[in-house]
Scaffold this motif. Structure first.
Motif, PDB file in Angstrom:
ATOM      1  N   LEU A 277      29.771  46.704  47.143  1.00 34.36           N
ATOM      2  CA  LEU A 277      30.759  45.820  46.558  1.00 34.36           C
ATOM      3  C   LEU A 277      30.726  45.878  45.226  1.00 34.36           C
ATOM      4  N   GLU A 278      32.059  46.244  44.330  1.00 33.61           N
ATOM      5  CA  GLU A 278      31.940  46.187  43.086  1.00 33.61           C
ATOM      6  C   GLU A 278      33.386  45.275  42.708  1.00 33.61           C
ATOM      7  N   TYR A 279      33.304  45.154  41.099  1.00 34.88           N
ATOM      8  CA  TYR A 279      34.337  44.246  40.714  1.00 34.88           C
ATOM      9  C   TYR A 279      35.637  44.681  41.108  1.00 34.88           C
ATOM     10  N   GLY A 280      36.653  43.665  41.412  1.00 36.97           N
ATOM     11  CA  GLY A 280      37.950  44.194  41.877  1.00 36.97           C
ATOM     12  C   GLY A 280      38.060  44.505  43.193  1.00 36.97           C
ATOM     13  N   TRP A 281      36.868  44.494  44.174  1.00 43.04           N
ATOM     14  CA  TRP A 281      37.080  44.998  45.519  1.00 43.04           C
ATOM     15  C   TRP A 281      37.162  43.559  46.552  1.00 43.04           C
ATOM     16  N   ALA A 282      37.721  43.909  47.616  1.00 44.23           N
ATOM     17  CA  ALA A 282      37.861  42.826  48.649  1.00 44.23           C
ATOM     18  C   ALA A 282      37.448  43.756  49.598  1.00 44.23           C
ATOM     19  N   LEU A 283      36.547  42.951  50.570  1.00 46.81           N
ATOM     20  CA  LEU A 283      36.151  43.393  52.018  1.00 46.81           C
ATOM     21  C   LEU A 283      36.541  42.550  53.182  1.00 46.81           C
ATOM     22  N   SER A 284      36.836  42.960  54.082  1.00 45.05           N
ATOM     23  CA  SER A 284      36.908  42.038  55.317  1.00 45.05           C
ATOM     24  C   SER A 284      35.420  42.426  56.082  1.00 45.05           C
TER      25      SER A 284
ATOM     26  N   ILE B 281      47.391  40.259  34.768  1.00 49.26           N
ATOM     27  CA  ILE B 281      46.016  40.276  35.440  1.00 49.26           C
ATOM     28  C   ILE B 281      45.593  41.659  35.782  1.00 49.26           C
ATOM     29  N   ALA B 282      44.565  41.834  35.594  1.00 50.52           N
ATOM     30  CA  ALA B 282      43.903  43.196  36.013  1.00 50.52           C
ATOM     31  C   ALA B 282      43.195  42.888  37.366  1.00 50.52           C
ATOM     32  N   PHE B 283      42.831  44.011  38.136  1.00 51.26           N
ATOM     33  CA  PHE B 283      42.071  44.230  39.357  1.00 51.26           C
ATOM     34  C   PHE B 283      40.587  43.793  38.856  1.00 51.26           C
ATOM     35  N   GLY B 284      40.080  42.628  39.500  1.00 49.12           N
ATOM     36  CA  GLY B 284      38.770  42.427  39.246  1.00 49.12           C
ATOM     37  C   GLY B 284      38.438  41.258  38.466  1.00 49.12           C
ATOM     38  N   GLN B 285      39.752  40.807  37.980  1.00 47.16           N
ATOM     39  CA  GLN B 285      39.757  39.541  36.911  1.00 47.16           C
ATOM     40  C   GLN B 285      40.060  38.130  37.467  1.00 47.16           C
ATOM     41  N   VAL B 286      39.502  37.197  36.973  1.00 44.70           N
ATOM     42  CA  VAL B 286      39.698  35.624  37.197  1.00 44.70           C
ATOM     43  C   VAL B 286      40.604  35.317  36.391  1.00 44.70           C
ATOM     44  N   ARG B 287      41.720  34.633  36.612  1.00 44.77           N
ATOM     45  CA  ARG B 287      42.407  33.628  35.642  1.00 44.77           C
ATOM     46  C   ARG B 287      42.260  32.322  36.345  1.00 44.77           C
TER      47      ARG B 287
END
Length: 613
Positions: free
Chosen positions: A510-517, A380-386
């Motif tokens: 906000l980019e693919y693979g990012w998480a923000l609080s 699984i890669a950062f920014g990927q949905v499984r």
């Protein structure tokens, strides 16, 4: 409940239809208002009582002798025009235990049935005028059972201080919410008139089923047109005639209803129940034009996965149509079944094949399998949905390469069924370095944030703390936690479930693979996030509120002109999710706010992630 049970002989106000009846008030509200979930839990309480044990089961201490449940009748006056499986199952639990369920038809007025009028087996009540006509506000339609007075009702509706026994504030008020309890009062009179009694005249045993109570009302109602119609159903209830019929050996003379259970299973594995199979019964002897609808359970509440039930419905010849599961949720082609069945009065059966099941030719698949060990982990890669299936005794593994000091965020989202997910993060030596079993108090989905201590290979393990099912599907995302949003962060307002006056200025990246609080504060706050997308990208923008009830998130996807392309409200309880294929390459925005934030709304902390398939 003054309409049903206001006491007589005290010289004030009015008198209820059944003045000697007792009322058990059950709340269906929480901090942010009423909900179907709270309603369903209240229905179960009405049957099981304070001890929480179903009537007749070992340890049951509070079902009165000779009665079917903790209460005899449930009266309900709340809802909308949408289908709710949780609400239906709560009502089915009431009917399954032979407790009468009365519901107001609604004040829209439309020809469609409001909840819970569409649930087969209930007594659905329209509001009538003193001229035995349907009121202008009352819902109408072929789902109606009967009608009862609901126009200019003299009630204790304006009493402001319930603790002040001297305050007797009465007024005239309209609504099917008063026709319903009036009919519930009649149901109490019918049950009392037909009951077995001891030497002192006290009720010792109730003898009628919910269907028999309904049939008594139907058979004695007055309809000016002389037949069933979609304005009054069978007509305006007549208490005198209904009670007389109930007292005339009604348990043996009035037609009983029928109850059926059916279970939908995968043809490849009959132990696997199939959720959300749509089931329609067409027919019946009393009204051959009936269409009774339901869905098989997802295993979220009182019934096991795959079970579809119809309780206390009219007997007769029916055609059954079934199709499912819903492909929009499962991604697989649905199976179908058609069958003719005769239901006789008093039937309480399971039908289908010899074991009472309907095998459907559907095959759930998980493209990540086999990944049941660290050695067979799916990358699984950062920014990927499984997207995966959590079957019985399953353990899914996903691997990724991380860097020392990297702050990772791993999130899960249930898509179908009722998995109770657990997340574990393993280092290269197979040791658990972080874990989570619930992202917040009321949620079965798990999520965790963890700073990697060293560079190298890490493995995510996902297991189910519940029983598992071949249709328990979930999504997992891997993101890099990039800190906290900074204000100002765009703006706008949320009026009910609609974004208005959106301001894209000063939006956060906000980019693919990012998480923000982030935080909705105050409740009127609307946060805007911008990202660059490519034509054909299938985005997966997920939000997670960190506290139960606050905030109740709503999310929208906007194009570069601020036009809403997609909107999501409460994909899972208070969390919202956007899944959308981008139509062109360019700049896009995500707007996050609190449901009805422009009026009351709620505030609190949340996490937003952006991934793609």
């Amino acid at each position: 409940m003054g309409t049903s049970s206001a006491v007589a002989g005290n010289g004030i106000g009015g008198v209820g239809v059944a003045p000697d009846s007792k009322v058990v008030p059950l709340t269906i509200t929480h901090q942010d208002g009423a909900s179907y979930w709270d309603s369903a839990k209240a229905f179960v309480f009405a049957v099981d009582g304070p001890d929480g044990i179903a009537p007749g089961e070992t340890g049951d201490t509070d079902t009165p002798a000779g009665h079917m449940g903790y209460v005899d009748i449930v009266n309900y006056s709340f809802g909308g025009d949408n289908y709710s499986q949780i609400l239906r199952e709560g009502i089915q639990y009431v009917l399954m235990n032979r407790v009468v369920f009365v519901t107001s038809a609604g004040n829209t007025p439309t020809t469609g049935s409001g909840s819970a009028s569409w649930v087969p087996g209930v007594i659905s009540v329209a509001a009538s005028t003193p001229r035995d006509e349907r009121t202008t506000f009352s819902n109408r339609g072929i789902h109606l059972t009967v009608a009862a007075p609901g126009d200019d009702m003299w009630l204790t509706a304006t009493r402001s201080n319930v603790a002040d026994a001297k305050e007797n504030a009465y007024s005239y008020i309209d609504g099917t919410s008063f026709a319903g309890p009036a009919t519930a009062g009649l149901a109490a009179l019918i049950l009392e008139a037909s009951a077995q009694k001891d030497g002192s005249g006290n009720v010792s045993k109730l003898t009628l089923s919910p269907a028999q109570v309904r049939h008594i009302m139907e058979d004695t109602a007055y309809n000016p047109v002389g037949r069933y119609d979609d304005n009054l159903g069978y007509g305006v209830v007549r208490s005198d005639k209904a009670v007389a019929l109930a007292a005339d050996d009604a348990a043996n003379k009035v037609e009983k209803g029928a109850s059926v259970d059916m279970r939908f299973v995968a043809a490849s594995d009959p132990t696997v129940g199939i959720p959300l199979v749509g089931v329609t019964l067409s027919g019946g002897d009393r009204r051959p034009d009936q269409l009774l609808y339901g869905q098989s359970s997802a295993g979220d509440f009182v019934f096991p996965t795959g079970l579809a039930s119809f309780y206390e419905i009219d007997a007769g010849l029916y055609k059954l149509y079934a199709s499912g599961p819903r492909p929009v949720l499962t991604g697989i082609n649905p199976g179908s079944a058609v069958q003719t069945v005769q239901l006789d009065p008093g039937d309480d059966i399971r039908f289908g094949n010899r074991n009472g099941v309907f095998p459907l030719n559907v095959t759930p698949t998980d493209e990540n399998e086999p990944n049941d060990s660290v050695e067979t982990a799916t990358p699984i890669a950062f920014g990927q949905v499984r997207e995966a299936v959590m079957t019985l005794n399953d353990a899914d593994h996903y691997s990724f390469e991380g860097t020392a000091g990297q702050n990772v965020y791993i999130g899960t989202q249930s898509l179908l069924g009722s998995p109770d997910l657990k997340l574990e993060l393993l280092n290269a030596a197979g040791q658990v370095v972080a874990e989570n079993t619930s992202a917040r108090e009321d949620l079965r989905d798990a999520a965790l944030t963890f700073t990697l201590p060293a560079s190298g290979r890490y493995t995510i393990r996902v297991t189910d703390e519940a029983t598992g099912n071949a249709f328990n599907t979930y999504a997992i995302t891997l993101s890099e936690h990039r800190g906290t949003e900074s204000e100002p962060n765009g703006g706008g307002r949320v009026d009910s479930d609609t974004f208005k006056d959106i301001n894209l200025n000063a939006s956060n990246q906000l980019e693919y693979g990012w998480a923000l609080s982030a935080k909705i504060s105050p409740a009127t706050d609307v946060d805007i996030y911008r990202f660059s997308g490519t034509e054909g990208d299938e985005i997966f923008a997920d939000t997670l509120a960190l506290k139960a009830g606050n905030p109740d998130l709503i999310v929208a996807l906007l194009d570069d002109q601020g036009e809403v392309l997609d909107l999501s409200d409460d994909f899972t309880t208070q969390d919202s999710l956007i899944e959308y294929e981008l139509p062109k390459t360019g700049q896009y925005y995500l707007a996050v706010g609190s449901f009805d934030g422009a009026n009351k709304g709620s505030e609190g902390d949340y996490v937003i992630t952006l991934s793609k398939r």
